[in-house]
Design a protein around this motif. Structure first.
Motif, short mmCIF file in Angstrom:
data_model
loop_
_atom_site.label_atom_id
_atom_site.label_comp_id
_atom_site.label_asym_id
_atom_site.label_seq_id
_atom_site.Cartn_x
_atom_site.Cartn_y
_atom_site.Cartn_z
N PHE A 111 0.80 -1.22 0.00
CA PHE A 111 0.00 0.00 0.00
C PHE A 111 0.84 1.28 0.00
CE2 PHE A 111 -3.07 -3.05 1.83
CZ PHE A 111 -4.14 -2.81 1.00
N ARG A 112 2.03 1.22 0.57
CA ARG A 112 2.81 2.44 0.71
C ARG A 112 4.15 2.36 -0.04
NH1 ARG A 112 0.18 5.27 4.71
NH2 ARG A 112 -1.10 4.05 6.14
N GLY A 113 4.64 1.17 -0.26
CA GLY A 113 5.89 0.98 -0.97
C GLY A 113 7.08 0.99 -0.03
N GLY A 114 8.06 0.14 -0.32
CA GLY A 114 9.28 0.11 0.47
C GLY A 114 9.13 -0.57 1.81
N ASP A 115 10.17 -0.43 2.63
CA ASP A 115 10.19 -1.08 3.94
C ASP A 115 9.49 -0.22 4.98
OD1 ASP A 115 11.67 -3.15 2.87
OD2 ASP A 115 13.59 -2.17 3.32
N GLY A 116 8.92 -0.89 5.96
CA GLY A 116 8.22 -0.19 7.03
C GLY A 116 7.08 -1.04 7.53
N LEU A 117 6.31 -0.49 8.47
CA LEU A 117 5.15 -1.19 9.02
C LEU A 117 3.90 -0.35 8.81
CD1 LEU A 117 6.54 -2.50 12.44
CD2 LEU A 117 6.38 -3.74 10.27
N ASP A 118 2.90 -0.93 8.19
CA ASP A 118 1.59 -0.30 8.09
C ASP A 118 0.78 -0.77 9.29
OD1 ASP A 118 -0.80 0.94 6.84
OD2 ASP A 118 -1.45 -1.15 6.69
N ALA A 119 0.61 0.08 10.28
CA ALA A 119 -0.03 -0.32 11.53
C ALA A 119 -0.98 0.76 11.99
CB ALA A 119 1.03 -0.58 12.60
N ASP A 120 -2.07 0.35 12.64
CA ASP A 120 -3.00 1.30 13.24
C ASP A 120 -3.71 0.63 14.41
OD1 ASP A 120 -5.10 -0.28 12.24
OD2 ASP A 120 -5.43 0.99 10.51
N ALA A 121 -4.60 1.37 15.06
CA ALA A 121 -5.25 0.88 16.26
C ALA A 121 -6.17 -0.31 16.00
CB ALA A 121 -6.05 2.02 16.91
N PHE A 122 -6.63 -0.47 14.76
CA PHE A 122 -7.52 -1.58 14.45
C PHE A 122 -6.80 -2.93 14.53
CE2 PHE A 122 -9.85 1.96 12.70
CZ PHE A 122 -11.17 1.63 12.96
N ASP A 123 -5.49 -2.94 14.36
CA ASP A 123 -4.76 -4.20 14.37
C ASP A 123 -4.96 -4.98 15.67
OD1 ASP A 123 -3.68 -4.14 11.81
OD2 ASP A 123 -1.94 -2.98 12.44
N GLU A 124 -5.06 -4.28 16.79
CA GLU A 124 -5.22 -4.96 18.07
C GLU A 124 -6.58 -5.61 18.21
OE1 GLU A 124 -4.36 -2.34 21.26
OE2 GLU A 124 -2.28 -1.94 20.62
N ARG A 125 -7.58 -5.14 17.46
CA ARG A 125 -8.94 -5.67 17.58
C ARG A 125 -9.24 -6.75 16.55
NH1 ARG A 125 -12.26 -0.62 16.44
NH2 ARG A 125 -13.95 -2.13 16.65
N CYS A 126 -8.30 -7.00 15.65
CA CYS A 126 -8.56 -7.90 14.52
C CYS A 126 -7.82 -9.23 14.66
CB CYS A 126 -8.10 -7.24 13.21
SG CYS A 126 -9.06 -5.80 12.73
N ARG A 127 -8.36 -10.25 13.96
CA ARG A 127 -7.59 -11.47 13.69
C ARG A 127 -6.90 -11.26 12.35
NH1 ARG A 127 -10.49 -17.12 14.57
NH2 ARG A 127 -8.29 -17.71 14.79
N HIS A 128 -5.67 -11.75 12.25
CA HIS A 128 -4.88 -11.53 11.05
C HIS A 128 -4.67 -12.86 10.34
CE1 HIS A 128 -3.71 -7.35 12.17
NE2 HIS A 128 -3.98 -7.83 13.38
N MET A 129 -5.12 -12.93 9.09
CA MET A 129 -4.94 -14.12 8.29
C MET A 129 -3.65 -13.99 7.49
SD MET A 129 -7.18 -15.71 5.12
CE MET A 129 -8.76 -15.54 5.94
N LEU A 130 -2.82 -15.02 7.55
CA LEU A 130 -1.56 -15.05 6.83
C LEU A 130 -1.60 -16.17 5.80
CD1 LEU A 130 0.89 -14.88 9.89
CD2 LEU A 130 -0.22 -12.98 8.71
N ILE A 131 -1.07 -15.89 4.61
CA ILE A 131 -0.95 -16.91 3.57
C ILE A 131 0.53 -16.99 3.21
CG2 ILE A 131 -1.66 -17.66 1.27
CD1 ILE A 131 -4.15 -15.82 1.73
N GLU A 132 1.11 -18.17 3.37
CA GLU A 132 2.54 -18.36 3.20
C GLU A 132 2.83 -19.37 2.10
OE1 GLU A 132 3.72 -17.75 7.90
OE2 GLU A 132 2.86 -19.65 7.21
N ASP A 133 3.94 -19.16 1.43
CA ASP A 133 4.41 -20.13 0.45
C ASP A 133 4.79 -21.42 1.19
OD1 ASP A 133 6.70 -21.52 -1.10
OD2 ASP A 133 5.87 -20.14 -2.58
N ARG A 134 4.25 -22.54 0.74
CA ARG A 134 4.47 -23.80 1.46
C ARG A 134 5.93 -24.23 1.43
NH1 ARG A 134 0.87 -29.29 0.37
NH2 ARG A 134 1.76 -30.55 2.08
N LEU A 135 6.62 -23.92 0.36
CA LEU A 135 8.00 -24.36 0.21
C LEU A 135 8.96 -23.45 0.95
CD1 LEU A 135 9.98 -26.37 -1.11
CD2 LEU A 135 10.04 -24.84 -3.11
N THR A 136 8.82 -22.13 0.75
CA THR A 136 9.79 -21.18 1.31
C THR A 136 9.36 -20.59 2.65
OG1 THR A 136 8.79 -19.27 0.21
CG2 THR A 136 10.41 -20.54 -1.05
#
Length: 248
Positions: free
Chosen positions: A31-56
């Motif tokens: 969403f913003r480009g480059g390195d960094g963390l996109d974080a806000d107050a909603f993160d603490e109230r949410c469940r986070h779904m992660l999708i990972e490459d099975r091999l790597t």
């Protein structure tokens, strides 16, 4: 830990702070480009779904889920910052706001990642008896001229039912349903439509009659809703098959 595994990918929910930071880092890249963390107050109230490459084991996609008991809590959602959602306050079943969905920019098979995300979501929705999914579907950039055919298609085929229609709240919006007289070119419309939005619409979703201009994330976005009971039976069977075969 419940996971959803296919031949190429693993979907799971974040369990640690490192998991959440990895999602925030991917969101920043997308969403913003480059390195960094996109974080806000909603993160603490949410469940986070992660999708990972099975091999790597590399993180290739993520989103966050905010569950609401009913429409009475719609004002607590992320989308309520940008849309006047009082029409949804009477919705009397549990809801989930799906937010910050993104796929790593160097991934070539985004459709497969989207498919496993929806399969994971199907399991979650059915276990918690969710009635509606909603969120903001984002177009890259803030130049509406790039997406006129898509907006024309949304106007003609996919506007929200009047009983749920979000009203304008954000200071900068593109009122495509009112101002456009363009006849959409279907191929161009689909080509420039964000994949997440396209998948919502295939399942019977609908959108707001205006797009919000979000300079913070450099996007245009439309409010998107999907009543679970409106999902075609064939699509539900397909997602159940993926989730039923792959959960471990």
């Amino acid at each position: 830990m419940q996971t959803l595994t296919t031949s190429c990918y693993i979907a799971r929910f974040a369990e640690t702070e490192d998991d959440i930071r990895a999602a925030q880092a991917l969101r920043h890249r997308c969403f913003r480009g480059g390195d960094g963390l996109d974080a806000d107050a909603f993160d603490e109230r949410c469940r986070h779904m992660l999708i990972e490459d099975r091999l790597t084991q590399k993180l290739v996609g993520c989103c966050r889920l905010l569950q609401l008991e009913s429409g009475a809590q719609i004002g607590d959602s992320y989308a309520a910052q940008f849309y006047e959602l009082s029409a949804l306050q009477t919705y009397d079943a549990p809801m989930i706001e799906l937010g910050r969905f993104c796929i790593a920019p160097d991934v070539s098979d985004g459709a497969d990642i989207l498919r496993i995300a929806w399969a994971m979501m199907t399991k979650y929705v059915e276990e918690d008896d969710i009635g509606m999914l909603f969120g903001c579907s984002s177009f890259q950039g803030t130049d509406a001229a790039r997406y006129l055919d898509t907006f024309a298609m949304l106007r003609d085929r996919h506007l929200a039912p009047k009983r749920w229609l979000p009203r304008v709240k954000a200071p900068m919006v593109f009122r495509y349903a009112q101002r456009m007289r363009r006849k959409p070119d279907t191929k161009l419309a689909l080509r420039s439509m964000p994949p997440l939005l396209r998948s919502y619409l295939v399942m019977g979703g609908w959108v707001s009659d205006h797009a919000v201009v979000d300079h913070d994330l450099n996007t245009l976005h439309v409010f998107t809703g999907l009543e679970v009971r409106a999902v075609p039976a064939a699509r539900t069977r397909l997602l159940r098959a993926v989730s039923g075969q792959a959960f471990g």
